[in-house]
Scaffold this motif. Structure first.
Motif, PDB file in Angstrom:
ATOM      1  N   PHE A  43      40.960 -75.627  59.613  1.00  0.00           N
ATOM      2  CA  PHE A  43      39.433 -74.994  59.583  1.00  0.00           C
ATOM      3  C   PHE A  43      39.469 -73.950  58.381  1.00  0.00           C
ATOM      4  O   PHE A  43      39.856 -72.949  58.448  1.00  0.00           O
ATOM      5  CB  PHE A  43      39.243 -74.637  60.932  1.00  0.00           C
ATOM      6  CG  PHE A  43      37.821 -74.098  61.115  1.00  0.00           C
ATOM      7  CD1 PHE A  43      36.793 -74.347  60.909  1.00  0.00           C
ATOM      8  CD2 PHE A  43      37.983 -72.686  61.500  1.00  0.00           C
ATOM      9  CE1 PHE A  43      35.586 -73.768  60.834  1.00  0.00           C
ATOM     10  CE2 PHE A  43      36.957 -72.003  61.754  1.00  0.00           C
ATOM     11  CZ  PHE A  43      35.392 -72.585  61.479  1.00  0.00           C
ATOM     12  N   SER A  44      38.171 -74.273  57.814  1.00  0.00           N
ATOM     13  CA  SER A  44      37.976 -73.062  56.856  1.00  0.00           C
ATOM     14  C   SER A  44      36.320 -72.631  57.089  1.00  0.00           C
ATOM     15  O   SER A  44      35.948 -71.432  56.147  1.00  0.00           O
ATOM     16  CB  SER A  44      38.278 -73.508  55.373  1.00  0.00           C
ATOM     17  OG  SER A  44      37.533 -74.916  55.004  1.00  0.00           O
ATOM     18  N   GLY A  45      35.632 -73.043  57.491  1.00  0.00           N
ATOM     19  CA  GLY A  45      34.164 -72.569  57.833  1.00  0.00           C
ATOM     20  C   GLY A  45      33.410 -73.496  58.343  1.00  0.00           C
ATOM     21  O   GLY A  45      33.742 -74.605  58.900  1.00  0.00           O
ATOM     22  N   HIS A  46      31.892 -73.099  58.312  1.00  0.00           N
ATOM     23  CA  HIS A  46      30.901 -73.998  58.950  1.00  0.00           C
ATOM     24  C   HIS A  46      30.074 -74.501  57.551  1.00  0.00           C
ATOM     25  O   HIS A  46      29.841 -73.820  56.875  1.00  0.00           O
ATOM     26  CB  HIS A  46      30.306 -73.037  59.980  1.00  0.00           C
ATOM     27  CG  HIS A  46      31.160 -72.948  60.971  1.00  0.00           C
ATOM     28  ND1 HIS A  46      31.398 -71.607  61.125  1.00  0.00           N
ATOM     29  CD2 HIS A  46      31.460 -73.541  62.030  1.00  0.00           C
ATOM     30  CE1 HIS A  46      32.317 -71.551  62.326  1.00  0.00           C
ATOM     31  NE2 HIS A  46      32.361 -72.578  62.958  1.00  0.00           N
ATOM     32  N   GLN A  47      29.263 -75.549  58.042  1.00  0.00           N
ATOM     33  CA  GLN A  47      28.159 -76.098  57.197  1.00  0.00           C
ATOM     34  C   GLN A  47      27.389 -76.892  57.990  1.00  0.00           C
ATOM     35  O   GLN A  47      27.507 -77.846  58.440  1.00  0.00           O
ATOM     36  CB  GLN A  47      28.517 -76.544  56.029  1.00  0.00           C
ATOM     37  CG  GLN A  47      27.579 -77.168  55.036  1.00  0.00           C
ATOM     38  CD  GLN A  47      27.755 -78.003  53.888  1.00  0.00           C
ATOM     39  OE1 GLN A  47      28.637 -77.402  53.009  1.00  0.00           O
ATOM     40  NE2 GLN A  47      27.267 -79.137  53.752  1.00  0.00           N
ATOM     41  N   SER A  52      22.492 -77.485  55.851  1.00  0.00           N
ATOM     42  CA  SER A  52      23.459 -77.228  54.756  1.00  0.00           C
ATOM     43  C   SER A  52      24.040 -75.632  54.467  1.00  0.00           C
ATOM     44  O   SER A  52      24.677 -75.502  53.490  1.00  0.00           O
ATOM     45  CB  SER A  52      23.076 -78.041  53.673  1.00  0.00           C
ATOM     46  OG  SER A  52      23.032 -79.223  53.616  1.00  0.00           O
ATOM     47  N   LYS A  53      23.455 -74.994  55.275  1.00  0.00           N
ATOM     48  CA  LYS A  53      23.644 -73.467  55.111  1.00  0.00           C
ATOM     49  C   LYS A  53      25.187 -73.143  55.786  1.00  0.00           C
ATOM     50  O   LYS A  53      25.369 -73.895  56.829  1.00  0.00           O
ATOM     51  CB  LYS A  53      22.623 -72.406  55.711  1.00  0.00           C
ATOM     52  CG  LYS A  53      21.447 -72.362  55.178  1.00  0.00           C
ATOM     53  CD  LYS A  53      20.327 -71.640  55.573  1.00  0.00           C
ATOM     54  CE  LYS A  53      18.994 -71.616  54.822  1.00  0.00           C
ATOM     55  NZ  LYS A  53      17.885 -70.819  55.381  1.00  0.00           N
ATOM     56  N   SER A  54      25.810 -72.219  55.323  1.00  0.00           N
ATOM     57  CA  SER A  54      27.029 -71.860  55.855  1.00  0.00           C
ATOM     58  C   SER A  54      26.832 -70.914  57.364  1.00  0.00           C
ATOM     59  O   SER A  54      27.144 -69.696  57.287  1.00  0.00           O
ATOM     60  CB  SER A  54      28.130 -71.286  54.850  1.00  0.00           C
ATOM     61  OG  SER A  54      28.221 -71.891  53.871  1.00  0.00           O
ATOM     62  N   LYS A  55      26.301 -71.530  58.317  1.00  0.00           N
ATOM     63  CA  LYS A  55      26.007 -70.681  59.440  1.00  0.00           C
ATOM     64  C   LYS A  55      26.775 -71.428  60.514  1.00  0.00           C
ATOM     65  O   LYS A  55      27.179 -72.629  60.518  1.00  0.00           O
ATOM     66  CB  LYS A  55      24.380 -70.875  59.847  1.00  0.00           C
ATOM     67  CG  LYS A  55      23.764 -70.259  58.816  1.00  0.00           C
ATOM     68  CD  LYS A  55      22.119 -70.676  58.949  1.00  0.00           C
ATOM     69  CE  LYS A  55      21.615 -70.034  60.369  1.00  0.00           C
ATOM     70  NZ  LYS A  55      20.084 -70.414  60.294  1.00  0.00           N
ATOM     71  N   LYS A  56      27.063 -70.424  61.537  1.00  0.00           N
ATOM     72  CA  LYS A  56      28.108 -71.147  62.766  1.00  0.00           C
ATOM     73  C   LYS A  56      27.184 -72.417  63.369  1.00  0.00           C
ATOM     74  O   LYS A  56      26.052 -72.383  63.812  1.00  0.00           O
ATOM     75  CB  LYS A  56      28.278 -69.849  63.896  1.00  0.00           C
ATOM     76  CG  LYS A  56      29.144 -70.264  64.798  1.00  0.00           C
ATOM     77  CD  LYS A  56      29.320 -69.053  65.722  1.00  0.00           C
ATOM     78  CE  LYS A  56      30.263 -69.471  66.682  1.00  0.00           C
ATOM     79  NZ  LYS A  56      30.545 -68.307  67.851  1.00  0.00           N
ATOM     80  N   ILE A  57      28.224 -73.017  63.768  1.00  0.00           N
ATOM     81  CA  ILE A  57      27.535 -74.367  64.381  1.00  0.00           C
ATOM     82  C   ILE A  57      27.433 -74.137  65.722  1.00  0.00           C
ATOM     83  O   ILE A  57      28.296 -73.328  66.687  1.00  0.00           O
ATOM     84  CB  ILE A  57      28.452 -75.519  64.381  1.00  0.00           C
ATOM     85  CG1 ILE A  57      28.924 -75.874  62.936  1.00  0.00           C
ATOM     86  CG2 ILE A  57      27.890 -76.765  65.165  1.00  0.00           C
ATOM     87  CD1 ILE A  57      27.604 -76.283  62.066  1.00  0.00           C
ATOM     88  N   ARG A 253      33.875 -85.608  66.727  1.00  0.00           N
ATOM     89  CA  ARG A 253      32.491 -85.523  66.709  1.00  0.00           C
ATOM     90  C   ARG A 253      32.098 -84.043  67.296  1.00  0.00           C
ATOM     91  O   ARG A 253      31.038 -83.529  67.171  1.00  0.00           O
ATOM     92  CB  ARG A 253      31.786 -86.643  67.753  1.00  0.00           C
ATOM     93  CG  ARG A 253      30.140 -86.542  67.762  1.00  0.00           C
ATOM     94  CD  ARG A 253      29.847 -87.882  68.022  1.00  0.00           C
ATOM     95  NE  ARG A 253      28.578 -88.007  67.530  1.00  0.00           N
ATOM     96  CZ  ARG A 253      27.656 -89.215  67.952  1.00  0.00           C
ATOM     97  NH1 ARG A 253      28.124 -90.103  68.468  1.00  0.00           N
ATOM     98  NH2 ARG A 253      26.537 -89.544  67.202  1.00  0.00           N
ATOM     99  N   GLY A 254      32.913 -83.515  68.096  1.00  0.00           N
ATOM    100  CA  GLY A 254      32.760 -82.373  68.951  1.00  0.00           C
ATOM    101  C   GLY A 254      32.830 -81.223  67.838  1.00  0.00           C
ATOM    102  O   GLY A 254      32.371 -80.059  68.189  1.00  0.00           O
ATOM    103  N   PHE A 255      33.271 -81.323  66.444  1.00  0.00           N
ATOM    104  CA  PHE A 255      33.513 -80.560  65.454  1.00  0.00           C
ATOM    105  C   PHE A 255      32.800 -80.828  64.247  1.00  0.00           C
ATOM    106  O   PHE A 255      33.125 -80.540  63.185  1.00  0.00           O
ATOM    107  CB  PHE A 255      34.798 -80.259  65.267  1.00  0.00           C
ATOM    108  CG  PHE A 255      35.533 -79.505  66.273  1.00  0.00           C
ATOM    109  CD1 PHE A 255      35.402 -78.179  66.407  1.00  0.00           C
ATOM    110  CD2 PHE A 255      36.028 -79.996  67.466  1.00  0.00           C
ATOM    111  CE1 PHE A 255      36.167 -77.283  67.523  1.00  0.00           C
ATOM    112  CE2 PHE A 255      36.769 -79.605  68.635  1.00  0.00           C
ATOM    113  CZ  PHE A 255      36.650 -77.962  68.522  1.00  0.00           C
ATOM    114  N   GLU A 256      31.712 -81.618  64.122  1.00  0.00           N
ATOM    115  CA  GLU A 256      30.713 -81.900  63.277  1.00  0.00           C
ATOM    116  C   GLU A 256      30.299 -80.747  62.856  1.00  0.00           C
ATOM    117  O   GLU A 256      29.856 -79.712  63.266  1.00  0.00           O
ATOM    118  CB  GLU A 256      29.650 -82.854  63.738  1.00  0.00           C
ATOM    119  CG  GLU A 256      30.095 -84.229  64.049  1.00  0.00           C
ATOM    120  CD  GLU A 256      29.059 -85.187  64.036  1.00  0.00           C
ATOM    121  OE1 GLU A 256      28.760 -86.035  63.444  1.00  0.00           O
ATOM    122  OE2 GLU A 256      28.338 -84.880  65.112  1.00  0.00           O
ATOM    123  N   GLY A 257      30.244 -80.413  61.577  1.00  0.00           N
ATOM    124  CA  GLY A 257      29.856 -79.193  60.749  1.00  0.00           C
ATOM    125  C   GLY A 257      30.796 -78.354  60.292  1.00  0.00           C
ATOM    126  O   GLY A 257      30.592 -77.196  59.684  1.00  0.00           O
TER     127      GLY A 257
END
Length: 264
Positions: A43-47, A52-57, A253-257
């Motif tokens: 894991f390296s981040g969120h989108q 499409s912003k790098s914000k927490k899911i 599916r639980g970790f989309e984004g």
């Protein structure tokens, strides 16, 4: 080889067995080809899948702001009986809701752990059943909008579960039942305005085969928020889950984004 991208639910192709594809913006993996092989997920981040912003899911691949503003995640998604487009009433965006709600929907019975009732758009057959890990599935009625499907599901929930026991589904503890026999008992349980859509003679039973080399006896869920990197041997794919040799399961599916690197 390394593959990098933002997780979205795996795309599927109906077959024997079902074919799974993990699709990124610039590449894809045919997951069936990885069975019996080691793979590492980091894991390296969120989108956010919406802005499409790098914000927490927050939920369903959406950041907090998008989850409470986008019409794609309105309450009527999870509760079809709350649909109002057939009345010309907007929830968040009437144009979007009209396109999605005012099209043929299927109310179905599926066997993924025990018999459950559910709703899906007709265009999502059999994808919806594959995503749930159903062993068998059977359409009950086809109705012209999401609202009618929703009130049908509410009525049938008095007799069938509307949830999948995902642990039993992944350990293959499936009750052996005849869905066709249940279908013959349905008519009197349907709302009055839906009974005209019930055809006792139309019964297409789907049977689904998943690419699983070995089912685990016990399972442990991989949570990328707690464990940013995991390596294991892929032994199966069912629903939207990857199943590993050590009993670890990963719900894509639980970790989309979530941005990940997959090394194979």
């Amino acid at each position: 080889m390394n593959y990098q991208g933002v997780l979205t639910k795996m795309q599927t192709e109906f077959g024997n067995p079902i074919q799974y594809y993990l699709v990124f913006a610039d590449d894809f993996l045919h997951m069936n080809q990885l069975l019996g092989k080691d793979m590492e997920i980091t894991f390296s981040g969120h989108q956010c899948l919406n802005c499409s912003k790098s914000k927490k899911i927050y939920r369903q691949g959406f950041c907090y702001d998008c989850f409470y503003s986008s019409p794609a995640v309105g309450d009527w998604i999870m509760k079809p009986e709350l649909s109002t487009a057939h009345l010309g009433i907007a929830d968040r965006d009437l144009d979007y809701e009209t396109r999605v709600q005012l099209q043929p929907h299927i109310v179905y019975l599926a066997l993924s752990s025990e018999v459950k009732v559910g709703v899906t758009r007709k265009t999502q057959v059999p994808t919806r059943w594959i995503d749930q890990g159903a062993e068998k599935a059977l359409a009950i009625v086809e109705v012209p909008n999401r609202y009618l499907a929703g009130i049908t599901e509410v009525a049938l929930k008095q007799h069938f579960s509307d949830k999948t026991n995902w642990r039993k589904m992944l350990t293959n503890e499936i009750v052996s039942l005849d869905l066709l026999s249940h279908r013959h008992e349905i008519l009197d349980k349907l709302p009055g305005e839906v009974r005209e859509y019930f055809d006792i003679d139309k019964a297409d039973l789907y049977e689904l085969q998943y690419p699983v080399l070995e089912y685990p006896k016990k399972i442990n869920s991989l949570n990328l928020d707690k464990e940013a990197s995991y390596k294991g041997k892929l032994m199966g794919i069912k629903g939207q889950y990857l199943i590993f040799q050590d009993g670890t399961v990963f719900n894509i599916r639980g970790f989309e984004g979530y941005k990940v690197t997959i090394e194979v």
